[in-house]
Scaffold this motif. Structure first.
Motif, mmCIF file in Angstrom:
data_model
loop_
_atom_site.group_PDB
_atom_site.id
_atom_site.type_symbol
_atom_site.label_atom_id
_atom_site.label_comp_id
_atom_site.label_asym_id
_atom_site.label_seq_id
_atom_site.Cartn_x
_atom_site.Cartn_y
_atom_site.Cartn_z
ATOM 1 N N MET A 1 0.845 -1.201 0.000
ATOM 2 C CA MET A 1 0.000 0.000 0.000
ATOM 3 C C MET A 1 0.879 1.249 0.000
ATOM 4 O O MET A 1 1.793 1.370 0.805
ATOM 5 C CB MET A 1 -0.916 -0.001 1.227
ATOM 6 C CG MET A 1 -1.695 1.283 1.451
ATOM 7 S SD MET A 1 -2.926 1.590 0.170
ATOM 8 C CE MET A 1 -4.174 0.417 0.634
ATOM 9 N N VAL A 2 0.617 2.164 -0.904
ATOM 10 C CA VAL A 2 1.361 3.419 -0.983
ATOM 11 C C VAL A 2 0.928 4.326 0.165
ATOM 12 O O VAL A 2 -0.270 4.529 0.378
ATOM 13 C CB VAL A 2 1.114 4.128 -2.330
ATOM 14 C CG1 VAL A 2 1.966 5.372 -2.443
ATOM 15 C CG2 VAL A 2 1.387 3.186 -3.490
ATOM 16 N N ARG B 1 -5.191 4.385 -6.744
ATOM 17 C CA ARG B 1 -6.538 4.395 -7.320
ATOM 18 C C ARG B 1 -7.317 3.135 -6.959
ATOM 19 O O ARG B 1 -8.460 3.207 -6.494
ATOM 20 C CB ARG B 1 -6.475 4.496 -8.853
ATOM 21 C CG ARG B 1 -6.272 5.871 -9.424
ATOM 22 C CD ARG B 1 -6.278 5.835 -10.942
ATOM 23 N NE ARG B 1 -7.600 5.620 -11.494
ATOM 24 C CZ ARG B 1 -7.993 4.493 -12.082
ATOM 25 N NH1 ARG B 1 -7.183 3.463 -12.198
ATOM 26 N NH2 ARG B 1 -9.218 4.394 -12.567
ATOM 27 N N ILE B 2 -6.698 1.984 -7.183
ATOM 28 C CA ILE B 2 -7.448 0.741 -6.998
ATOM 29 C C ILE B 2 -7.684 0.419 -5.527
ATOM 30 O O ILE B 2 -8.504 -0.452 -5.209
ATOM 31 C CB ILE B 2 -6.779 -0.454 -7.716
ATOM 32 C CG1 ILE B 2 -5.391 -0.733 -7.167
ATOM 33 C CG2 ILE B 2 -6.751 -0.221 -9.211
ATOM 34 C CD1 ILE B 2 -4.731 -1.969 -7.783
ATOM 35 N N GLU C 1 2.506 3.496 -8.901
ATOM 36 C CA GLU C 1 2.091 3.811 -7.534
ATOM 37 C C GLU C 1 0.752 4.553 -7.514
ATOM 38 O O GLU C 1 -0.082 4.327 -6.634
ATOM 39 C CB GLU C 1 3.177 4.633 -6.834
ATOM 40 C CG GLU C 1 4.434 3.833 -6.545
ATOM 41 C CD GLU C 1 5.527 4.670 -5.908
ATOM 42 O OE1 GLU C 1 5.834 4.458 -4.726
ATOM 43 O OE2 GLU C 1 6.084 5.547 -6.615
ATOM 44 N N LEU C 2 0.556 5.441 -8.499
ATOM 45 C CA LEU C 2 -0.718 6.142 -8.606
ATOM 46 C C LEU C 2 -1.844 5.148 -8.877
ATOM 47 O O LEU C 2 -2.946 5.254 -8.306
ATOM 48 C CB LEU C 2 -0.658 7.187 -9.722
ATOM 49 C CG LEU C 2 -1.954 7.955 -10.017
ATOM 50 C CD1 LEU C 2 -2.468 8.682 -8.780
ATOM 51 C CD2 LEU C 2 -1.745 8.942 -11.165
ATOM 52 N N ARG D 1 3.879 9.364 0.566
ATOM 53 C CA ARG D 1 4.433 9.074 -0.753
ATOM 54 C C ARG D 1 3.474 9.544 -1.851
ATOM 55 O O ARG D 1 3.909 10.145 -2.843
ATOM 56 C CB ARG D 1 4.700 7.568 -0.895
ATOM 57 C CG ARG D 1 5.145 7.126 -2.279
ATOM 58 C CD ARG D 1 6.398 7.837 -2.746
ATOM 59 N NE ARG D 1 6.762 7.442 -4.114
ATOM 60 C CZ ARG D 1 7.545 8.159 -4.901
ATOM 61 N NH1 ARG D 1 8.084 9.306 -4.469
ATOM 62 N NH2 ARG D 1 7.826 7.740 -6.119
ATOM 63 N N ILE D 2 2.169 9.296 -1.694
ATOM 64 C CA ILE D 2 1.230 9.684 -2.746
ATOM 65 C C ILE D 2 1.150 11.201 -2.869
ATOM 66 O O ILE D 2 0.999 11.755 -3.966
ATOM 67 C CB ILE D 2 -0.173 9.059 -2.520
ATOM 68 C CG1 ILE D 2 -0.942 8.979 -3.865
ATOM 69 C CG2 ILE D 2 -1.002 9.825 -1.510
ATOM 70 C CD1 ILE D 2 -0.361 8.052 -4.879
ATOM 71 N N ASN D 3 1.291 11.911 -1.743
ATOM 72 C CA ASN D 3 1.309 13.379 -1.807
ATOM 73 C C ASN D 3 2.559 13.880 -2.520
ATOM 74 O O ASN D 3 2.508 14.871 -3.271
ATOM 75 C CB ASN D 3 1.244 13.972 -0.397
ATOM 76 C CG ASN D 3 -0.139 13.833 0.218
ATOM 77 O OD1 ASN D 3 -1.140 13.708 -0.489
ATOM 78 N ND2 ASN D 3 -0.215 13.853 1.534
#
Length: 447
Positions: A1-2, A33-34, A28-29, A6-8
């Motif tokens: 899981m990101v 999403r999923i 990673e994006l 990290r996603i920011n």
């Protein structure tokens, strides 16, 4: 899981690079999403039960936000944390009227924990746009992830999808960049969405756009080109499948593919995106999968139907009457010919939409109908012919009423009166010529 951190960071990088994303960041994006898939399906199933309490014929669909739309949004809203983007998972509910919309809103508020401020664009119309919808943010009861729910009436949905159809056909970005990005089309759509009576200047602005961009013919020909082939593609799909990938194009027939599971559909979407990041692709699920439901919910992707063609007729009629009242005969004839173009296209749409016939091939815009489907019996054939006949008689009735109003405003001077009367007498001849110019040929064995 990101992680959110990290996603920011990925969001910041995309924004700083002007929308550029590395292959590692894209993976990673996609993982981010999923992670909304199961929460989205869970909230959808609950919302579907709530919507059934409002109206059994409500239309519900859901989707994960497209990757290109996420990237574009990061470019517009540079201060946004990607982890806080509230509409990664979205559900759209379409009802018949505003009373049903507000009943659904109340049921949703009573069931779910809210995950953000509700935005009511029905009572408080979105500034400069005329957009009408209610946007709610709820938390999935299990994961607590935020899911957006949009509530609309059919009329509001029709208007919103018309903007997206215009964007696709004319290479515009009205939905994304706002109406200032193309002021003429922006004003046109704002006026078309309005519930108020149009002023003379406003109606003339609508006509100016119709005329300048050949809007009626372009839209109608796009719908007619797609209608038969998309129906064929729909009929070949497994009716037990609930998930759909739809790819729209202004030059090609929309691609429609069904899948048994969300995972299969999402994997197909991701591969399509990697092949062509600018493709107009949506992954969706419909509450009651049938061609009509999906055509309404995703008119902007299916590109085979829209109520605009009927909605614009009374506006053209009023403009023609006013031009005749003002004794501006050149203007009257020009508007009336636009009206005739609309009527010709509506007749062709009635034949292709009402008649559930088998279109066996498209050849240089000529549609050949070679008979009935295997599932159709003689009684069904007669019923279809009856429906077509009734619809065309309805056109004739409203046309005669319109001509009656025109006749009351024919100028009294001899030459002007003779010119208008001669012009109106050639109406049927011009309609026939318009239909012939569309290069649509019908060859049917139905008698």
């Amino acid at each position: 899981m990101v992680s959110n951190t990290r996603i920011n960071k990925i969001g910041e990088n995309i924004s700083a690079r002007g929308g550029k994303i590395t292959p590692e960041e894209l993976d990673e994006l996609q993982e981010f999403r999923i992670s909304f898939s199961k929460p989205l399906v869970n909230v959808f199933n609950i919302t579907r039960e709530l919507a059934d309490k409002v109206h059994q014929s409500s239309i519900l669909a859901f989707r994960l936000k497209r990757i290109d739309t996420i990237i574009n949004k990061l470019g517009r809203e540079k201060e946004m944390d990607l982890s806080r983007m509230g509409d990664i998972g979205g559900i759209r509910c379409i009802f018949y009227n505003e009373a049903e919309v507000y009943k659904a809103k109340s049921l949703i508020e009573n069931y779910f924990e809210l995950g953000g401020k509700t935005r009511d664009y029905v009572n408080e119309i979105k500034r400069d746009i005329g957009y009408k919808s209610i946007h709610m943010y709820v938390k999935d009861p299990i994961s607590k992830k935020r899911i957006e729910i949009q509530l609309r009436t059919r009329n509001h949905h029709n208007w919103a999808t018309l903007i997206e159809i215009t964007d696709l056909i004319y290479d515009l970005r009205l939905k994304e960049l706002g109406f200032e990005s193309n002021k003429k089309f922006g004003q046109f759509h704002a006026l078309m969405s309005s519930d108020k009576e149009l002023t003379k200047n406003e109606a003339e602005l609508i006509y100016e756009v119709l005329d300048k961009y050949n809007f009626i013919s372009v839209l109608s020909e796009t719908f007619r080109k797609n209608n038969a082939e998309v129906k064929k593609r729909w009929s070949s799909e497994n009716k037990k499948n609930s998930f759909f990938l739809i790819e729209a194009s202004k030059s090609e027939i929309p691609i429609l593919k069904s899948f048994k599971t969300f995972e299969e559909a999402e994997n197909a979407y991701f591969e399509k995106y990697k092949e062509n990041s600018s493709a107009e692709i949506v992954l969706t699920s419909i509450k009651k999968p049938n061609f009509k439901q999906i055509s309404v919910a995703y008119a902007n992707y299916i590109l085979s139907y829209h109520t605009f063609m009927s909605d614009i007729r009374p506006i053209l009629q009023v403009l023609a009457i006013e031009a005749l009242e003002d004794k501006k005969l050149n203007k009257f004839e020009k508007i009336f010919k636009t009206y005739e173009d609309l009527i010709a296209n509506l007749i062709l749409e009635v034949i292709s939409e009402t008649a559930d016939l088998f279109f066996n091939r498209l050849d240089r815009n000529k549609v050949f109908i070679i008979g009935r489907t295997n599932k159709m019996n003689k009684l069904q054939e007669r019923e279809i012919i009856k429906k077509i006949d009734l619809k065309i008689k309805e056109f004739q009735k409203t046309h005669l009423e319109f001509v009656g109003e025109l006749e009351q405003n024919i100028p009294s001077s001899f030459f002007k009166k003779r010119r208008v009367e001669k012009f109106l007498k050639k109406h049927n001849e011009r309609i026939t010529n318009i239909m012939l110019s569309k290069e649509v040929k019908f060859e049917s064995i139905i008698k």
